[in-house]
Design an enzyme around this catalytic site. Structure first.
Site, PDB file in Angstrom:
ATOM      1  N   TYR A 199      12.287   4.682 -31.456  1.00 46.97           N
ATOM      2  CA  TYR A 199      11.274   4.491 -32.496  1.00 46.97           C
ATOM      3  C   TYR A 199      11.931   4.162 -33.829  1.00 46.97           C
ATOM      4  CZ  TYR A 199       7.028   5.498 -35.219  1.00 46.97           C
ATOM      5  OH  TYR A 199       5.946   5.415 -36.050  1.00 46.97           O
ATOM      6  N   ARG A 227       6.577   1.532 -43.292  1.00 41.62           N
ATOM      7  CA  ARG A 227       6.495   0.210 -42.686  1.00 41.62           C
ATOM      8  C   ARG A 227       6.317  -0.861 -43.764  1.00 41.62           C
ATOM      9  NH1 ARG A 227       8.310   2.407 -39.072  1.00 41.62           N
ATOM     10  NH2 ARG A 227       7.581   2.718 -36.928  1.00 41.62           N
ATOM     11  N   TYR A 253      11.387  -3.992 -25.504  1.00 41.21           N
ATOM     12  CA  TYR A 253      10.703  -5.058 -26.244  1.00 41.21           C
ATOM     13  C   TYR A 253      11.657  -5.692 -27.252  1.00 41.21           C
ATOM     14  CZ  TYR A 253       7.628  -7.325 -29.604  1.00 41.21           C
ATOM     15  OH  TYR A 253       7.051  -8.242 -30.461  1.00 41.21           O
ATOM     16  N   LYS A 306      -6.819  -6.767 -29.358  1.00 44.72           N
ATOM     17  CA  LYS A 306      -5.500  -6.266 -28.962  1.00 44.72           C
ATOM     18  C   LYS A 306      -5.543  -4.805 -28.515  1.00 44.72           C
ATOM     19  CE  LYS A 306      -2.134  -7.556 -31.763  1.00 44.72           C
ATOM     20  NZ  LYS A 306      -1.443  -7.791 -33.078  1.00 44.72           N
ATOM     21  N   PHE A 314       2.161  10.517 -36.200  1.00 42.44           N
ATOM     22  CA  PHE A 314       3.337  11.271 -35.795  1.00 42.44           C
ATOM     23  C   PHE A 314       3.791  12.142 -36.971  1.00 42.44           C
ATOM     24  CE2 PHE A 314       4.520   7.545 -32.803  1.00 42.44           C
ATOM     25  CZ  PHE A 314       3.757   8.096 -31.781  1.00 42.44           C
ATOM     26  N   LYS A 322      13.340  -9.654 -27.524  1.00 38.48           N
ATOM     27  CA  LYS A 322      13.245 -10.541 -28.679  1.00 38.48           C
ATOM     28  C   LYS A 322      14.638 -10.963 -29.156  1.00 38.48           C
ATOM     29  CE  LYS A 322       8.792 -10.956 -29.469  1.00 38.48           C
ATOM     30  NZ  LYS A 322       8.119 -12.274 -29.455  1.00 38.48           N
ATOM     31  N   ASN A 367       5.337  -5.692 -39.777  1.00 36.72           N
ATOM     32  CA  ASN A 367       4.148  -5.025 -39.236  1.00 36.72           C
ATOM     33  C   ASN A 367       2.892  -5.787 -39.654  1.00 36.72           C
ATOM     34  OD1 ASN A 367       6.393  -2.812 -39.644  1.00 36.72           O
ATOM     35  ND2 ASN A 367       5.105  -2.197 -37.940  1.00 36.72           N
ATOM     36  N   VAL A 368       2.502  -6.718 -38.798  1.00 34.09           N
ATOM     37  CA  VAL A 368       1.393  -7.619 -39.109  1.00 34.09           C
ATOM     38  C   VAL A 368       0.058  -6.928 -38.851  1.00 34.09           C
ATOM     39  CG1 VAL A 368       0.389  -9.886 -38.681  1.00 34.09           C
ATOM     40  CG2 VAL A 368       2.861  -9.548 -38.402  1.00 34.09           C
TER      41      VAL A 368
END
Length: 213
Positions: free
Chosen positions: A189, A127, A59, A97, A120, A63, A88-89
């Site tokens: 991650y 974030r 991903y 979603k 986790f 971008k 982080n919207v």
């Protein structure tokens, strides 16, 4: 987390390029497109737009390529291309979603339905959470900017996953447990994100208004 390169590049690169060409034919004078904070990978935050990028997954790589496509398209066609690197919207109307909704939304749902949130180990990942309302404002501010460029769109602050659960506890005034699980995406991650938003503040007059609380 999707590892299907063909699907990801078609979705984020090929279809964007087709859209750019259609907009050029319609004499569009400017294009503002969505990039992502994921392209910074595991660099040390806060992230500045001038950093050498280090995408960790498919991903993020798509971008990264999209930004190159957009920049070249803008130079070739004389159309300002403004990429917004969303952090982080979270916010209004993201239930559709489903599992791609923000962790803020997902943790709120888990807390309400089960009284338990899944994180986790050990919830220390941080974030830069930015409200969709501030993101919309930043998009609108781009109407008055006329140069090929990219901007971080975040809040300029960060808090941990544990902090989010604490905020939810205080908000709904109920005890909420945490189930810590192993992270299956360790090699791809981002453990921490934080935007330096000075460039957007200076050039776009962007000023986030919504706190995570």
């Amino acid at each position: 987390t999707d590892k299907n390169e063909k699907y990801m590049y078609e979705s984020n690169c090929l279809w964007s390029m087709k859209l750019f060409n259609i907009l050029k034919e319609l004499h569009c004078k400017k294009i503002v497109y969505a990039s992502s904070a994921s392209i910074y990978g595991d660099l040390m935050p806060p992230y500045v737009e001038s950093m050498e990028l280090k995408p960790l997954n498919v991903y993020a790589s798509s971008k990264y390529i999209l930004e190159e496509i957009a920049d070249n398209f803008g130079i070739k066609n004389g159309i300002p291309m403004i990429g917004l690197r969303y952090f982080n919207v979270y916010g209004t109307n993201e239930s559709h979603k489903k599992n791609r909704a923000s962790m803020v939304y997902q943790l709120c749902q888990q807390a309400k339905e089960y009284g338990m949130c899944k994180l986790f180990k050990w919830g220390l990942q941080t974030r830069d959470w930015v409200s969709v309302h501030d993101v919309v404002t930043c998009n609108i501010l781009c109407l008055d900017y006329h140069v090929n460029d990219v901007f971080n769109v975040g809040s300029g602050t960060a808090c941990s996953m544990n902090d989010i659960v604490d905020i939810i506890r205080k908000t709904i005034n109920k005890p909420i447990g945490i189930n810590y699980i192993d992270n299956p995406y360790l090699d791809s991650y981002q453990n921490h994100t934080l935007a330096n938003i000075e460039k957007a503040k200076e050039k776009l007059k962007y000023k986030p208004q919504v706190t995570i609380e």
